[in-house]
Design a protein around this motif. Structure first.
Motif, PDB file in Angstrom:
ATOM      1  N   ALA A 132       0.460  -1.098  -0.117  1.00 29.49           N
ATOM      2  CA  ALA A 132       0.385  -0.136   0.194  1.00 29.49           C
ATOM      3  C   ALA A 132       1.063   1.435   0.144  1.00 29.49           C
ATOM      4  O   ALA A 132       0.862   2.726  -0.774  1.00 29.49           O
ATOM      5  N   VAL A 133       2.031   1.929   0.790  1.00 35.09           N
ATOM      6  CA  VAL A 133       2.897   2.267   0.816  1.00 35.09           C
ATOM      7  C   VAL A 133       3.078   2.421  -0.522  1.00 35.09           C
ATOM      8  O   VAL A 133       3.561   3.835  -1.359  1.00 35.09           O
ATOM      9  N   ALA A 134       4.140   1.306  -1.200  1.00 30.26           N
ATOM     10  CA  ALA A 134       4.762   0.886  -2.603  1.00 30.26           C
ATOM     11  C   ALA A 134       3.032   2.290  -2.986  1.00 30.26           C
ATOM     12  O   ALA A 134       3.656   2.587  -4.676  1.00 30.26           O
ATOM     13  N   ALA A 135       2.424   1.711  -3.276  1.00 32.08           N
ATOM     14  CA  ALA A 135       1.498   2.097  -3.865  1.00 32.08           C
ATOM     15  C   ALA A 135       0.682   3.780  -4.479  1.00 32.08           C
ATOM     16  O   ALA A 135       1.065   3.873  -5.409  1.00 32.08           O
ATOM     17  N   VAL A 136       1.158   4.345  -3.362  1.00 32.54           N
ATOM     18  CA  VAL A 136       0.663   5.852  -2.597  1.00 32.54           C
ATOM     19  C   VAL A 136       2.035   6.012  -3.006  1.00 32.54           C
ATOM     20  O   VAL A 136       1.856   7.130  -4.740  1.00 32.54           O
ATOM     21  N   TYR A 137       3.564   6.098  -3.227  1.00 29.56           N
ATOM     22  CA  TYR A 137       4.731   6.481  -4.021  1.00 29.56           C
ATOM     23  C   TYR A 137       4.002   6.721  -4.877  1.00 29.56           C
ATOM     24  O   TYR A 137       4.935   7.344  -5.633  1.00 29.56           O
ATOM     25  N   ALA A 138       4.011   5.133  -6.037  1.00 31.07           N
ATOM     26  CA  ALA A 138       4.133   5.439  -6.966  1.00 31.07           C
ATOM     27  C   ALA A 138       2.769   5.540  -7.605  1.00 31.07           C
ATOM     28  O   ALA A 138       3.157   6.200  -8.893  1.00 31.07           O
ATOM     29  N   GLY A 139       1.459   6.185  -7.105  1.00 37.44           N
ATOM     30  CA  GLY A 139       0.523   6.949  -7.682  1.00 37.44           C
ATOM     31  C   GLY A 139       1.466   7.927  -7.826  1.00 37.44           C
ATOM     32  O   GLY A 139       0.883   9.249  -8.728  1.00 37.44           O
ATOM     33  N   ASP A 140       1.890   8.901  -6.783  1.00 37.65           N
ATOM     34  CA  ASP A 140       2.520  10.149  -6.505  1.00 37.65           C
ATOM     35  C   ASP A 140       3.466  10.275  -7.863  1.00 37.65           C
ATOM     36  O   ASP A 140       3.799  10.959  -8.392  1.00 37.65           O
ATOM     37  N   ALA A 141       4.360   9.444  -8.283  1.00 33.43           N
ATOM     38  CA  ALA A 141       5.719   9.157  -8.956  1.00 33.43           C
ATOM     39  C   ALA A 141       4.552   9.244 -10.358  1.00 33.43           C
ATOM     40  O   ALA A 141       5.244  10.177 -11.789  1.00 33.43           O
ATOM     41  N   ALA A 142       3.984   8.735 -10.617  1.00 30.16           N
ATOM     42  CA  ALA A 142       2.984   8.604 -11.842  1.00 30.16           C
ATOM     43  C   ALA A 142       2.405  10.051 -12.283  1.00 30.16           C
ATOM     44  O   ALA A 142       1.995   9.648 -13.508  1.00 30.16           O
ATOM     45  N   GLY A 143       2.095  10.508 -11.314  1.00 30.87           N
ATOM     46  CA  GLY A 143       0.858  12.000 -11.591  1.00 30.87           C
ATOM     47  C   GLY A 143       0.140  11.786 -11.577  1.00 30.87           C
ATOM     48  O   GLY A 143      -1.115  12.646 -11.754  1.00 30.87           O
ATOM     49  N   ALA A 144      -0.733  10.735 -11.277  1.00 29.82           N
ATOM     50  CA  ALA A 144      -2.173   9.745 -11.210  1.00 29.82           C
ATOM     51  C   ALA A 144      -2.442  10.863  -9.226  1.00 29.82           C
ATOM     52  O   ALA A 144      -3.938  10.990  -9.589  1.00 29.82           O
ATOM     53  N   TRP A 145      -2.249  10.913  -8.639  1.00 24.91           N
ATOM     54  CA  TRP A 145      -2.747  12.089  -7.560  1.00 24.91           C
ATOM     55  C   TRP A 145      -0.973  12.514  -6.988  1.00 24.91           C
ATOM     56  O   TRP A 145      -0.093  11.991  -6.993  1.00 24.91           O
ATOM     57  N   ASP A 146      -1.969  13.420  -6.351  1.00 21.98           N
ATOM     58  CA  ASP A 146       0.020  14.166  -5.420  1.00 21.98           C
ATOM     59  C   ASP A 146      -0.459  13.999  -4.064  1.00 21.98           C
ATOM     60  O   ASP A 146      -0.994  14.195  -3.416  1.00 21.98           O
ATOM     61  N   ALA A 147       0.409  12.902  -3.814  1.00 16.99           N
ATOM     62  CA  ALA A 147       0.275  13.003  -2.292  1.00 16.99           C
ATOM     63  C   ALA A 147       1.558  13.426  -1.582  1.00 16.99           C
ATOM     64  O   ALA A 147       3.029  13.640  -1.456  1.00 16.99           O
ATOM     65  N   ALA A 148       1.198  14.297  -0.293  1.00 18.68           N
ATOM     66  CA  ALA A 148       1.972  15.445   0.279  1.00 18.68           C
ATOM     67  C   ALA A 148       3.039  13.811   1.356  1.00 18.68           C
ATOM     68  O   ALA A 148       2.600  13.324   1.132  1.00 18.68           O
ATOM     69  N   TRP A 149       3.877  14.114   1.531  1.00 20.51           N
ATOM     70  CA  TRP A 149       4.993  12.959   2.178  1.00 20.51           C
ATOM     71  C   TRP A 149       4.473  12.420   3.678  1.00 20.51           C
ATOM     72  O   TRP A 149       5.643  11.630   3.813  1.00 20.51           O
TER      73      TRP A 149
END
Length: 90
Positions: free
Chosen positions: A19-36
């Motif tokens: 789940a943590v990897a998915a949050v970072y992957a989605g942020d890196a791909a530009g799907a969403w903007d997740a704060a640190w």
């Protein structure tokens, strides 16, 4: 017949890591903007759940082992000659 015993704590810890990897992957791909700081509640909550599941599983196995040991100790059939490890009858 399972090859190994089921460990739900490890399953939850792995799912937390995914789940943590998915949050970072989605942020890196530009799907969403997740704060640190978004990952910390997810990581700590998932690891807390994994630890709780491991603790519950451990307590269940200890009780089951004690129950089977106490029922086995009441039987006189097949009892060892000695409990010290030396099976020689003196």
């Amino acid at each position: 017949m399972p090859r190994h015993e089921f460990r739900p704590g490890r399953l939850l810890a792995g799912a937390t890591g995914l789940a943590v990897a998915a949050v970072y992957a989605g942020d890196a791909a530009g799907a969403w903007d997740a704060a640190w700081y978004v990952v910390f509640p997810l990581l700590f909550g998932g690891l807390w759940l994994a630890a709780t599941a491991t603790w519950i599983t451990y307590r269940y196995r200890v009780r089951r082992r004690r129950r089977s040991a106490s029922s086995a100790s009441t039987e006189s059939i097949g009892a060892p000659a000695s409990t010290s490890g030396n099976h020689a009858i003196r």
